[in-house]
Write a protein that holds these residues in place. Structure first.
Motif, PDB file in Angstrom:
ATOM      1  N   ALA A   1       0.835  -1.208   0.000  1.00  3.53           N
ATOM      2  CA  ALA A   1       0.000   0.000   0.000  1.00  3.53           C
ATOM      3  C   ALA A   1       0.867   1.254   0.000  1.00  3.53           C
ATOM      4  CB  ALA A   1      -0.932  -0.009   1.212  1.00  3.53           C
ATOM      5  N   TYR A   2       1.947   1.261   0.777  1.00  2.00           N
ATOM      6  CA  TYR A   2       2.847   2.412   0.776  1.00  2.00           C
ATOM      7  C   TYR A   2       3.550   2.552  -0.574  1.00  2.00           C
ATOM      8  CZ  TYR A   2       2.383   3.744   5.669  1.00  2.00           C
ATOM      9  OH  TYR A   2       1.904   4.207   6.854  1.00  2.00           O
ATOM     10  N   GLN A   3       3.882   1.436  -1.209  1.00  2.00           N
ATOM     11  CA  GLN A   3       4.520   1.503  -2.524  1.00  2.00           C
ATOM     12  C   GLN A   3       3.561   2.087  -3.549  1.00  2.00           C
ATOM     13  OE1 GLN A   3       7.821   0.774  -3.354  1.00  2.00           O
ATOM     14  NE2 GLN A   3       7.155   1.897  -5.159  1.00  2.00           N
ATOM     15  N   ARG A   4       2.288   1.719  -3.464  1.00  2.00           N
ATOM     16  CA  ARG A   4       1.284   2.288  -4.378  1.00  2.00           C
ATOM     17  C   ARG A   4       1.231   3.797  -4.211  1.00  2.00           C
ATOM     18  NH1 ARG A   4      -3.546   1.585  -7.206  1.00  2.00           N
ATOM     19  NH2 ARG A   4      -5.179   3.057  -6.613  1.00  2.00           N
ATOM     20  N   ARG A   5       1.264   4.263  -2.960  1.00  5.69           N
ATOM     21  CA  ARG A   5       1.242   5.703  -2.726  1.00  5.69           C
ATOM     22  C   ARG A   5       2.495   6.353  -3.310  1.00  5.69           C
ATOM     23  NH1 ARG A   5       1.025   8.454   3.197  1.00  5.69           N
ATOM     24  NH2 ARG A   5       3.123   7.615   3.325  1.00  5.69           N
ATOM     25  N   ALA A   6       3.643   5.729  -3.089  1.00  8.80           N
ATOM     26  CA  ALA A   6       4.895   6.281  -3.615  1.00  8.80           C
ATOM     27  C   ALA A   6       4.867   6.359  -5.138  1.00  8.80           C
ATOM     28  CB  ALA A   6       6.085   5.434  -3.151  1.00  8.80           C
ATOM     29  N   ASP A   7       4.227   5.386  -5.775  1.00  9.11           N
ATOM     30  CA  ASP A   7       4.134   5.390  -7.236  1.00  9.11           C
ATOM     31  C   ASP A   7       3.173   6.458  -7.750  1.00  9.11           C
ATOM     32  OD1 ASP A   7       5.912   3.280  -7.240  1.00  9.11           O
ATOM     33  OD2 ASP A   7       4.376   1.745  -7.538  1.00  9.11           O
ATOM     34  N   LEU A   8       2.136   6.781  -6.977  1.00 13.15           N
ATOM     35  CA  LEU A   8       1.168   7.793  -7.399  1.00 13.15           C
ATOM     36  C   LEU A   8       1.714   9.211  -7.263  1.00 13.15           C
ATOM     37  CD1 LEU A   8      -2.189   6.522  -5.853  1.00 13.15           C
ATOM     38  CD2 LEU A   8      -1.690   6.832  -8.272  1.00 13.15           C
ATOM     39  N   ILE A   9       2.577   9.448  -6.306  1.00  9.68           N
ATOM     40  CA  ILE A   9       3.033  10.805  -6.000  1.00  9.68           C
ATOM     41  C   ILE A   9       3.701  11.497  -7.188  1.00  9.68           C
ATOM     42  CG2 ILE A   9       4.680  12.135  -4.606  1.00  9.68           C
ATOM     43  CD1 ILE A   9       3.808  10.357  -2.229  1.00  9.68           C
ATOM     44  N   PRO A  10       4.619  10.856  -7.921  1.00 13.28           N
ATOM     45  CA  PRO A  10       5.226  11.569  -9.066  1.00 13.28           C
ATOM     46  C   PRO A  10       4.196  12.029 -10.088  1.00 13.28           C
ATOM     47  CG  PRO A  10       6.469   9.582  -8.572  1.00 13.28           C
ATOM     48  CD  PRO A  10       5.227   9.528  -7.736  1.00 13.28           C
TER      49      PRO A  10
ATOM     50  N   GLN B   1      -7.488   8.300  -6.509  1.00 18.44           N
ATOM     51  CA  GLN B   1      -6.623   7.136  -6.312  1.00 18.44           C
ATOM     52  C   GLN B   1      -5.799   7.269  -5.036  1.00 18.44           C
ATOM     53  OE1 GLN B   1      -4.330   5.657  -9.650  1.00 18.44           O
ATOM     54  NE2 GLN B   1      -5.752   6.641 -11.069  1.00 18.44           N
ATOM     55  N   LEU B   2      -5.310   8.461  -4.786  1.00 21.29           N
ATOM     56  CA  LEU B   2      -4.512   8.691  -3.584  1.00 21.29           C
ATOM     57  C   LEU B   2      -5.351   8.502  -2.326  1.00 21.29           C
ATOM     58  CD1 LEU B   2      -1.746   9.486  -2.515  1.00 21.29           C
ATOM     59  CD2 LEU B   2      -2.463  11.859  -2.621  1.00 21.29           C
ATOM     60  N   GLU B   3      -6.572   9.010  -2.357  1.00 19.75           N
ATOM     61  CA  GLU B   3      -7.462   8.829  -1.213  1.00 19.75           C
ATOM     62  C   GLU B   3      -7.735   7.345  -0.976  1.00 19.75           C
ATOM     63  OE1 GLU B   3     -11.673  10.573   0.481  1.00 19.75           O
ATOM     64  OE2 GLU B   3     -11.486  10.237  -1.669  1.00 19.75           O
ATOM     65  N   GLY B   4      -7.985   6.610  -2.064  1.00 13.59           N
ATOM     66  CA  GLY B   4      -8.198   5.165  -1.947  1.00 13.59           C
ATOM     67  C   GLY B   4      -6.973   4.459  -1.403  1.00 13.59           C
TER      68      GLY B   4
END
Length: 198
Positions: A43-52, A134-137
């Protein structure tokens, strides 16, 4: 009763005694907790991937304060440098360092969201709105994953401290308690507020 018959009666009793002493339950529950930790990391990796993507969309659509965007980028970069393997889940200091790095990302994202409120053009862009959804999810997934991990850790820690599993936990496995994931910043257990002005 002969010695040979008595020996055959002892084997089932010994097997039942060992099965009730944590020989199997301790590693089973430890692996369950480690699997839940893998979900937290995913889940943290998904967030890290969305940020850029979020940052690039914000850059392209508006003149948001550069320092806010740089803060998000820097927090993400720092968070991806802090690694926590399943072998480190018994070390409270390493778990806390990971939590602090992830908390910094949450704080930076919160500042970005506040800044975005000042730019209505950006909020109305479909791509930005999609990324924010997506970030909220993802923040919600992180929350659920952390809760699941903490439940598994509680189950494991209780097992290795209670009779009869404590026998196998200490003697056979040398089990150590795992560290639960705790909120280290105020409201860290809440996803950043996403408001599209509706």
């Amino acid at each position: 009763m002969t010695y040979r018959s008595a020996r055959w009666l002892i084997l089932p009793v010994a097997a039942m005694s060992l099965s009730a002493c944590g020989i199997n339950s301790v590693p089973t529950k430890e692996e369950a907790a480690k699997a839940k930790w893998a979900n937290v990391e995913a889940a943290y990796q998904r967030r890290a991937d969305l940020i850029p993507n979020l940052v690039e969309t914000a850059k392209g659509a508006s003149k948001i304060e550069q320092s806010t965007l740089e803060g998000v980028i820097q927090a993400r970069a720092s968070a991806t440098q802090v690694k926590l393997s399943t072998d480190d889940l018994n070390d409270p200091a390493k778990v806390q360092a990971f939590q602090q790095a992830q908390g910094n990302v949450s704080g930076a994202l919160g500042r970005l969201l506040v800044t975005v409120e000042q730019y209505p053009d950006l909020k109305s862009q479909a791509r930005f709105a999609d990324l924010m959804t997506q970030l909220e999810g993802t923040e919600n997934r992180i929350n659920v994953s952390v809760q699941d991990y903490n439940g598994a850790v509680q189950d494991y820690n209780t097992t290795i401290r209670t009779f009869p599993d404590i026998i196998g936990a200490k003697i056979v496995h040398g089990a150590q308690p795992m560290t639960p994931y705790k909120a280290i910043t105020p409201n860290a257990n809440q996803a950043p507020k996403v408001d599209f002005g509706q």
